[in-house]
Write a protein that holds these residues in place. Structure first.
Motif, PDB file in Angstrom:
ATOM      1  N   ALA A   7       0.877  -1.173   0.000  1.00  0.00           N
ATOM      2  CA  ALA A   7       0.000   0.000   0.000  1.00  0.00           C
ATOM      3  C   ALA A   7       0.910   1.218   0.000  1.00  0.00           C
ATOM      4  N   SER A   8       0.581   2.221  -0.793  1.00  0.00           N
ATOM      5  CA  SER A   8       1.425   3.407  -0.885  1.00  0.00           C
ATOM      6  C   SER A   8       0.565   4.656  -1.018  1.00  0.00           C
ATOM      7  N   SER A   9       0.974   5.703  -0.329  1.00  0.00           N
ATOM      8  CA  SER A   9       0.273   6.979  -0.400  1.00  0.00           C
ATOM      9  C   SER A   9       1.313   8.097  -0.419  1.00  0.00           C
ATOM     10  N   SER A  10       1.168   9.045  -1.358  1.00  0.00           N
ATOM     11  CA  SER A  10       2.102  10.168  -1.467  1.00  0.00           C
ATOM     12  C   SER A  10       1.327  11.470  -1.514  1.00  0.00           C
ATOM     13  N   ILE A  11       1.977  12.530  -1.028  1.00  0.00           N
ATOM     14  CA  ILE A  11       1.370  13.853  -1.077  1.00  0.00           C
ATOM     15  C   ILE A  11       2.479  14.902  -1.120  1.00  0.00           C
ATOM     16  N   ASP A  12       2.226  15.998  -1.823  1.00  0.00           N
ATOM     17  CA  ASP A  12       3.162  17.120  -1.854  1.00  0.00           C
ATOM     18  C   ASP A  12       2.736  18.121  -0.789  1.00  0.00           C
ATOM     19  N   ILE A  13       3.697  18.544   0.014  1.00  0.00           N
ATOM     20  CA  ILE A  13       3.436  19.428   1.152  1.00  0.00           C
ATOM     21  C   ILE A  13       4.198  20.726   0.957  1.00  0.00           C
ATOM     22  N   ASP A  14       3.509  21.830   1.150  1.00  0.00           N
ATOM     23  CA  ASP A  14       4.111  23.152   1.000  1.00  0.00           C
ATOM     24  C   ASP A  14       4.827  23.542   2.294  1.00  0.00           C
ATOM     25  N   ALA A  15       5.866  22.771   2.608  1.00  0.00           N
ATOM     26  CA  ALA A  15       6.703  22.990   3.785  1.00  0.00           C
ATOM     27  C   ALA A  15       8.008  22.245   3.546  1.00  0.00           C
ATOM     28  N   ASP A  16       9.084  22.719   4.188  1.00  0.00           N
ATOM     29  CA  ASP A  16      10.355  22.031   3.988  1.00  0.00           C
ATOM     30  C   ASP A  16      10.387  20.710   4.755  1.00  0.00           C
ATOM     31  N   ALA A  17      11.349  19.868   4.409  1.00  0.00           N
ATOM     32  CA  ALA A  17      11.430  18.519   4.984  1.00  0.00           C
ATOM     33  C   ALA A  17      11.627  18.566   6.498  1.00  0.00           C
ATOM     34  N   GLU A  18      12.330  19.567   6.992  1.00  0.00           N
ATOM     35  CA  GLU A  18      12.537  19.685   8.444  1.00  0.00           C
ATOM     36  C   GLU A  18      11.194  19.870   9.160  1.00  0.00           C
ATOM     37  N   ARG A  19      10.339  20.705   8.602  1.00  0.00           N
ATOM     38  CA  ARG A  19       9.018  20.935   9.204  1.00  0.00           C
ATOM     39  C   ARG A  19       8.178  19.651   9.148  1.00  0.00           C
ATOM     40  N   ARG A 108       7.810  16.093  -0.773  1.00  0.00           N
ATOM     41  CA  ARG A 108       6.927  14.979  -1.136  1.00  0.00           C
ATOM     42  C   ARG A 108       7.070  13.944  -0.026  1.00  0.00           C
ATOM     43  N   LEU A 109       5.937  13.633   0.602  1.00  0.00           N
ATOM     44  CA  LEU A 109       5.887  12.615   1.646  1.00  0.00           C
ATOM     45  C   LEU A 109       5.255  11.363   1.053  1.00  0.00           C
ATOM     46  N   THR A 110       5.945  10.233   1.208  1.00  0.00           N
ATOM     47  CA  THR A 110       5.413   8.942   0.755  1.00  0.00           C
ATOM     48  C   THR A 110       5.418   7.988   1.942  1.00  0.00           C
ATOM     49  N   LEU A 111       4.299   7.314   2.124  1.00  0.00           N
ATOM     50  CA  LEU A 111       4.164   6.301   3.164  1.00  0.00           C
ATOM     51  C   LEU A 111       3.807   4.987   2.492  1.00  0.00           C
ATOM     52  N   THR A 112       4.598   3.948   2.758  1.00  0.00           N
ATOM     53  CA  THR A 112       4.290   2.621   2.225  1.00  0.00           C
ATOM     54  C   THR A 112       4.114   1.630   3.375  1.00  0.00           C
ATOM     55  N   GLN A 113       3.284   0.638   3.123  1.00  0.00           N
ATOM     56  CA  GLN A 113       3.037  -0.448   4.077  1.00  0.00           C
ATOM     57  C   GLN A 113       3.130  -1.759   3.328  1.00  0.00           C
ATOM     58  N   ASP A 114       4.003  -2.639   3.783  1.00  0.00           N
ATOM     59  CA  ASP A 114       4.147  -3.936   3.131  1.00  0.00           C
ATOM     60  C   ASP A 114       3.245  -4.986   3.782  1.00  0.00           C
TER      61      ASP A 114
END
Length: 143
Positions: A7-19, A108-114
């Protein structure tokens, strides 16, 4: 476990990676984006992580282990929920991989679940993770 559908979900976030990283690892933010759960961990590799809460009227305590912790880049942990009805054995633990990719001040945040047992199970997980990453986006963009 009958399959290894991802399962995979991605989203673009208007914030830097540190935030975004701060949101992913702050207990109060986790409670906001993860359906009211109380997360507990010290974020050390090999250390435990637990999530406690109530889901559909049932109390739960999910658990896992931190496998990777690269601030601003990547977080990997195992996850097991007794609410799954499965036995608490290693092959029934999912691996959740959170990847942050900086993109010109955005992330870009991506979350995967195996280890999803079927395409339907993976699709169900994706629906849940889509909701979760949207919440991470909202929190991160609030500042």
């Amino acid at each position: 476990m009958t399959g290894n559908f991802i399962a995979s979900s991605s989203i673009d976030i208007d914030a830097d990676a540190e935030r975004v990283w701060t949101v992913l690892t702050d207990p109060s933010a986790i409670k906001d984006f993860m359906f009211g759960t109380e997360a507990s961990t010290d974020w050390t590799i090999g250390g435990p992580i637990t999530w406690r809460g109530t889901w559909e009227g049932k109390d739960y305590e999910d658990k896992g282990v931190i496998l990777e912790f690269e601030p601003g880049k990547r977080l990997v942990n195992t996850h097991f929920s007794p609410l799954s009805g499965q036995d608490d054995i290693p092959e029934n633990y999912h691996t959740l991989t959170w990847t942050l990719e900086p993109q010109d001040g955005k992330t870009r945040l991506t979350l995967t679940q195996d280890k999803n047992g079927s395409p339907e199970e993976a699709k169900h997980a994706e629906g849940m993770w889509d909701s979760l990453v949207k919440s991470v986006k909202q929190i991160a963009e609030r500042g």
